[in-house]
Design a protein around this motif. Structure first.
Motif, PDB file in Angstrom:
ATOM      1  N   VAL A  58       0.701  -1.200   0.091  1.00 34.54           N
ATOM      2  CA  VAL A  58      -0.006   0.042  -0.132  1.00 34.54           C
ATOM      3  C   VAL A  58       0.941   1.406  -0.088  1.00 34.54           C
ATOM      4  O   VAL A  58       1.676   1.404   0.804  1.00 34.54           O
ATOM      5  N   ILE A  60       1.282   5.335   0.146  1.00 37.48           N
ATOM      6  CA  ILE A  60       0.386   6.542   0.607  1.00 37.48           C
ATOM      7  C   ILE A  60       1.553   7.685  -0.091  1.00 37.48           C
ATOM      8  O   ILE A  60       2.691   8.077   0.651  1.00 37.48           O
ATOM      9  N   LYS A  85      -0.475   6.906   7.235  1.00 31.04           N
ATOM     10  CA  LYS A  85       0.037   5.607   7.628  1.00 31.04           C
ATOM     11  C   LYS A  85      -0.195   5.238   8.961  1.00 31.04           C
ATOM     12  O   LYS A  85      -0.422   4.304   9.180  1.00 31.04           O
ATOM     13  N   LEU A  98       3.026  -0.827   4.358  1.00 32.68           N
ATOM     14  CA  LEU A  98       2.708   0.355   4.219  1.00 32.68           C
ATOM     15  C   LEU A  98       3.771   1.456   4.222  1.00 32.68           C
ATOM     16  O   LEU A  98       4.640   1.298   4.652  1.00 32.68           O
ATOM     17  N   ALA A 100       4.967   5.229   2.889  1.00 35.43           N
ATOM     18  CA  ALA A 100       4.334   6.566   2.943  1.00 35.43           C
ATOM     19  C   ALA A 100       5.494   7.569   2.496  1.00 35.43           C
ATOM     20  O   ALA A 100       6.919   7.368   3.047  1.00 35.43           O
ATOM     21  N   ILE A 126      -3.834   6.992  -1.815  1.00 37.73           N
ATOM     22  CA  ILE A 126      -3.690   5.572  -1.064  1.00 37.73           C
ATOM     23  C   ILE A 126      -3.869   4.683  -2.191  1.00 37.73           C
ATOM     24  O   ILE A 126      -4.917   4.855  -2.806  1.00 37.73           O
TER      25      ILE A 126
END
Length: 294
Positions: A58, A60, A85, A98, A100, A126
Motif C-alpha cells: 500500500v 501513501i 500511515k 505500508l 508513505a 492511497i
C-alpha cells in the motif's frame, strides 16, 4: 458535521466495488495548511482494513498545493502521508506493507494563482499496488446479452434509447458518449446494468446497414495520457480492450467488421476532470461511439 459524515458514508459505499479490485486510487482531501484527519477521513480509512489484508503493498503519497513556501509544502505533504500511515497501522498488524512519502507541492500549469490555492492538490493518495493474483474468471461471469433484453430498454429508459437511435441522424465525425455504457473497475467487461445499451447499439446497426462507427475506449483514475493495466490480460491496454469488447460482441452478432473500427485513448480525454468521487471515476470508464459513415 452529521450531514457531512452521512455524505462521506454514501460516497464510501459507492466506491467499495472499485477498491476491492485494487485498481483505483483512494484520495483524501485537506483544507489549507491542514494535516490532521477529519471525521470523514477516518470513516474512509476505517473501511480499508480488509483491502490492506489482501494487498501486497500500500503506497501513501502526500501532496500540497502552491500556497506557502516550497520547503514548508514538502514538510506538510510528508506529514499528511505519515499521519494517514499511522492511522492505518492501528487498523492492521502488517504495517510493513505500508509505505508513505511526501511529494511536495504541485505547481500550477498556468500563471493564474488563487488565494484559496488548488483544493484538488491538497490531498493524500492511497494506492493498492500489486494485488493478489485473481482467481480465474468463470465463463458464466462473461455476460452474453440476449436479444429479448433489447426491448426492455425502450420501456425503462426512453431517453437513452432515443440517443442511441439518433446516431443515424448525426453527421459523419459526430460522437456520442453514454454515461450508462460503463465498465467494471480495472476490467474490459461491462457492468451488468450496461449490457442492454450495448444490445440496443447492435439493434441500431442492424436496422441501419449503411452506418459505420468507431468505438473509442477510455479509462479513469490517471491523468498522464497513458493506458491502464487490464486486470484480466495483465497488459497496459485497458482502454483498447474495452473498445475491442464492444467490437467483438457486435461482430459476433452479425455486424460486418468492415463497418466497425476500434481504438483505445487511455486517459487522454476524461469526461470528468478532476475525479473527486467514485461516481466521477465511473463516468470515465466508458466507450465513445463516433459515426464514421452513413
Amino acid at each position: 458535521m452529521k450531514l457531512k459524515l452521512i455524505f462521506c458514508l454514501l460516497i464510501l459505499g459507492k466506491a467499495l466495488p472499485s477498491w476491492s479490485c485494487g485498481r483505483d486510487t483512494i484520495r483524501l482531501f485537506f483544507d489549507i495548511n491542514q494535516k490532521e484527519l477529519t471525521a470523514g477521513h477516518k470513516v474512509t480509512l476505517d473501511s480499508l482494513s480488509r483491502f490492506i489484508r489482501d494487498t501486497t503493498v500500500v503506497k501513501i503519497h502526500g501532496f500540497a498545493d502552491y500556497l506557502g513556501k516550497r520547503d514548508s509544502n514538502y514538510t506538510l505533504s510528508t506529514a499528511r502521508a505519515e499521519i494517514v500511515k499511522a492511522y492505518l497501522q492501528k487498523l492492521h498488524s502488517k504495517s510493513e506493507r505500508l509505505f508513505a512519502n511526501g511529494k511536495g507541492q504541485v505547481d500550477v500549469t498556468t500563471k493564474t494563482h488563487s488565494a484559496i490555492g488548488d483544493p484538488f492538490n491538497r490531498r493524500v493518495e492511497i494506492i493498492f499496488a500489486r494485488p493478489a493474483a485473481p482467481k480465474p474468471v468463470p465463463k458464466k461471469q462473461i455476460i452474453i446479452p440476449r436479444l429479448r433484453d433489447t426491448i426492455r430498454i425502450k420501456k425503462k429508459d426512453d431517453s437513452v434509447y432515443t440517443r442511441i437511435n439518433n446516431i443515424g441522424g448525426r453527421n459523419v465525425g459526430d460522437s456520442i458518449s453514454f454515461s450508462e455504457l460503463t465498465f467494471q473497475p480495472g476490467r474490459h467487461f461491462l457492468r451488468p446494468s450496461a449490457v442492454r445499451y450495448m444490445v440496443a447499439l447492435k439493434e441500431l446497426l442492424k436496422a441501419h446497414p449503411n452506418l459505420k462507427i468507431e468505438i473509442q475506449g477510455h479509462i479513469c483514475c490517471q491523468y498522464n495520457g497513458k493506458d491502464g493495466e487490464d486486470f484480466d490480460t495483465r497488459k497496459f491496454e485497458l482502454s483498447l480492450t474495452r473498445a475491442k469488447f464492444i467490437y467483438d460482441y457486435l461482430v459476433s452478432e452479425g455486424i460486418s467488421p468492415t463497418r466497425l473500427t476500434y481504438k483505445g485513448l487511455g486517459s487522454k480525454e476524461p469526461k470528468v476532470y478532476p475525479e473527486m468521487s467514485s461516481i466521477d471515476q465511473d463516468q470515465n470508464r466508458r466507450v465513445v461511439i463516433v459515426l464514421t459513415g452513413k
